[in-house]
Design a protein around this motif. Structure first.
Motif, mmCIF file in Angstrom:
data_model
loop_
_atom_site.group_PDB
_atom_site.id
_atom_site.type_symbol
_atom_site.label_atom_id
_atom_site.label_comp_id
_atom_site.label_asym_id
_atom_site.label_seq_id
_atom_site.Cartn_x
_atom_site.Cartn_y
_atom_site.Cartn_z
ATOM 1 N N ASP A 63 44.427 34.626 41.757
ATOM 2 C CA ASP A 63 44.738 34.738 40.334
ATOM 3 C C ASP A 63 43.731 35.617 39.613
ATOM 4 O O ASP A 63 44.090 36.421 38.731
ATOM 5 C CB ASP A 63 44.766 33.347 39.692
ATOM 6 N N GLN A 64 42.482 35.480 39.981
ATOM 7 C CA GLN A 64 41.447 36.310 39.363
ATOM 8 C C GLN A 64 41.632 37.787 39.734
ATOM 9 O O GLN A 64 41.474 38.682 38.899
ATOM 10 C CB GLN A 64 40.060 35.828 39.793
ATOM 11 N N LEU A 65 41.963 38.019 41.005
ATOM 12 C CA LEU A 65 42.160 39.401 41.459
ATOM 13 C C LEU A 65 43.363 40.022 40.755
ATOM 14 O O LEU A 65 43.287 41.163 40.276
ATOM 15 C CB LEU A 65 42.357 39.434 42.971
ATOM 16 N N LEU A 66 44.461 39.287 40.689
ATOM 17 C CA LEU A 66 45.654 39.792 40.008
ATOM 18 C C LEU A 66 45.388 40.018 38.521
ATOM 19 O O LEU A 66 45.926 40.963 37.920
ATOM 20 C CB LEU A 66 46.815 38.816 40.189
ATOM 21 N N GLY A 67 44.551 39.177 37.938
ATOM 22 C CA GLY A 67 44.189 39.352 36.545
ATOM 23 C C GLY A 67 43.460 40.662 36.305
ATOM 24 O O GLY A 67 43.688 41.345 35.304
ATOM 25 N N LYS A 68 42.580 41.029 37.232
ATOM 26 C CA LYS A 68 41.859 42.303 37.119
ATOM 27 C C LYS A 68 42.826 43.494 37.202
ATOM 28 O O LYS A 68 42.717 44.459 36.431
ATOM 29 C CB LYS A 68 40.798 42.408 38.212
ATOM 30 N N LEU A 74 37.757 51.209 33.645
ATOM 31 C CA LEU A 74 38.213 50.734 34.948
ATOM 32 C C LEU A 74 37.042 50.387 35.863
ATOM 33 O O LEU A 74 37.110 49.438 36.656
ATOM 34 C CB LEU A 74 39.106 51.790 35.617
ATOM 35 N N ASN A 75 35.956 51.157 35.754
ATOM 36 C CA ASN A 75 34.785 50.893 36.592
ATOM 37 C C ASN A 75 34.186 49.519 36.317
ATOM 38 O O ASN A 75 33.644 48.876 37.216
ATOM 39 C CB ASN A 75 33.718 51.974 36.375
ATOM 40 N N HIS A 76 34.303 49.080 35.072
ATOM 41 C CA HIS A 76 33.761 47.768 34.726
ATOM 42 C C HIS A 76 34.545 46.623 35.369
ATOM 43 O O HIS A 76 34.047 45.502 35.460
ATOM 44 C CB HIS A 76 33.751 47.587 33.198
ATOM 45 N N LEU A 77 35.762 46.907 35.812
ATOM 46 C CA LEU A 77 36.572 45.871 36.469
ATOM 47 C C LEU A 77 36.194 45.683 37.937
ATOM 48 O O LEU A 77 36.532 44.660 38.540
ATOM 49 C CB LEU A 77 38.066 46.234 36.370
ATOM 50 N N HIS A 78 35.535 46.693 38.532
ATOM 51 C CA HIS A 78 35.098 46.626 39.942
ATOM 52 C C HIS A 78 36.263 46.240 40.848
ATOM 53 O O HIS A 78 36.188 45.276 41.623
ATOM 54 C CB HIS A 78 33.953 45.613 40.100
ATOM 55 N N THR A 137 38.452 43.424 45.360
ATOM 56 C CA THR A 137 39.427 43.312 46.450
ATOM 57 C C THR A 137 38.744 42.975 47.763
ATOM 58 O O THR A 137 39.202 42.104 48.524
ATOM 59 C CB THR A 137 40.218 44.623 46.590
ATOM 60 N N LEU A 138 37.621 43.651 48.036
ATOM 61 C CA LEU A 138 36.865 43.360 49.261
ATOM 62 C C LEU A 138 36.316 41.938 49.230
ATOM 63 O O LEU A 138 36.264 41.249 50.265
ATOM 64 C CB LEU A 138 35.724 44.375 49.418
#
Length: 321
Positions: free
Chosen positions: A83-88, A50-54, A59-60
């Motif tokens: 879309d990128q944020l939702l993908g994470k 999860l840490n690798h997803l940042h 989000t910030l």
């Protein structure tokens, strides 16, 4: 008069606050340590992925993009799009699902530790009430630790009953208040927040007023825990409305003081405010109980209150007794 007498007794027994803070701090430290030692190895690999997803940083980054007017091309603007944020977050959900067994075990551990911490607070409530009663009844001195071990069995029984009911009550209260807030928010956002807050305050005050004489009955009359509970229920028509308004006022004031202090101290005042609230509530319940049963009690080392008399004649010097 009950509030002013409560303040006097709290001021006289103010050193109890330090002992309550110490107990809360030690139990919080112990249970946090157990939780971290138990959960972190179990979820180590999941947390690493999860840490690798940042997620927080991403989000910030996205919020910053919105505030600065994110352009059409993220590679040019340097901000990620929705879309990128939702993908994470979708990938985060997949990772959590892959570790569902470990997550379930960790959740059970957290719930158990939370219950045990609440139980320890309820046990401290019993001890605090007993120590204060010793002072109010005969100007006696009772050690916090010695009282805790002397009444451990009875305080554990009270703690189990009180904690189990309280958690269920708070879950129902939280669910109803959130539901009410969502419904009203559709009409007015600020009104929804206010309605949620007022509902929670009324619900907490009602719970406290319902059981205001439970613990004093167990301590002052030396009743068994369930016998004291039944006695408090029989007296409920006479006691509920007498103290319900006071509890509403108390919760409102301590909410304002607590939130302000926690914000100003970056959360450092949380334990102090919690301990002060516990001490004040337990003293109030005892003072109310003494007034309700017309029992004389000390408010400091020299003065005794006689609830059967008018206020100007209620304060009696100890030498006159």
């Amino acid at each position: 008069m009950i509030f002013s007498n409560t303040i006097n007794v709290v001021a006289t027994k103010f050193t109890l606050l330090y002992k309550i803070i110490l107990c809360i701090f030690i139990t919080l430290l112990v249970f946090t340590g157990i939780g971290v030692a138990t959960i972190m190895p179990t979820l180590h690999n999941m947390m690493h992925e999860l840490n690798h997803l940042h997620l927080i940083k991403s989000t910030l980054n996205y919020v910053s993009g919105l505030l600065h007017g994110m352009g059409a091309d993220p590679e040019v603007t340097g901000y990620i799009n929705l879309d990128q944020l939702l993908g994470k977050f979708h990938r985060a959900g997949e990772i959590v699902y892959d570790y569902s067994t470990q997550v379930t075990v960790s959740f059970v551990v957290v719930v158990l530790l939370f219950y045990l911490f609440c139980l320890s607070v309820s046990i401290q409530r019993y001890t605090t009430t007993s120590v204060v009663h010793t002072f109010m009844s005969c100007n006696g001195v009772d050690g916090f630790a010695s009282n805790l071990f002397r009444n451990l069995r009875k305080s554990i029984i009270f703690g189990l009953a009180c904690t189990s009911f309280s958690i269920l009550y708070y879950i129902v209260t939280l669910g109803m208040s959130v539901g009410l807030g969502i419904l009203i928010t559709k009409a007015n956002g600020y009104l929804g927040v206010l309605a949620t807050y007022l509902f929670i305050m009324l619900s907490l005050s009602s719970k406290r007023a319902l059981f205001a004489t439970w613990l004093p009955n167990a301590v002052v009359k030396d009743m068994r825990v369930m016998e004291a509970f039944k006695k408090s229920m029989r007296d409920l028509p006479k006691t509920f409305w007498e103290n319900w308004g006071d509890f509403i006022f108390f919760y409102f004031v301590f909410t304002v003081i607590g939130v302000t202090s926690i914000i100003l101290t970056m959360g450092l005042a949380a334990i102090i405010i919690t301990a002060l609230g516990l001490l004040f509530l337990q003293v109030y319940e005892l003072v109310f109980y003494y007034h309700h049963n017309n029992l004389k009690f000390y408010i400091d080392n020299q003065r005794v209150i006689d609830p059967t008399k008018e206020y100007k004649d209620a304060v009696i010097e100890d030498e006159a007794l």
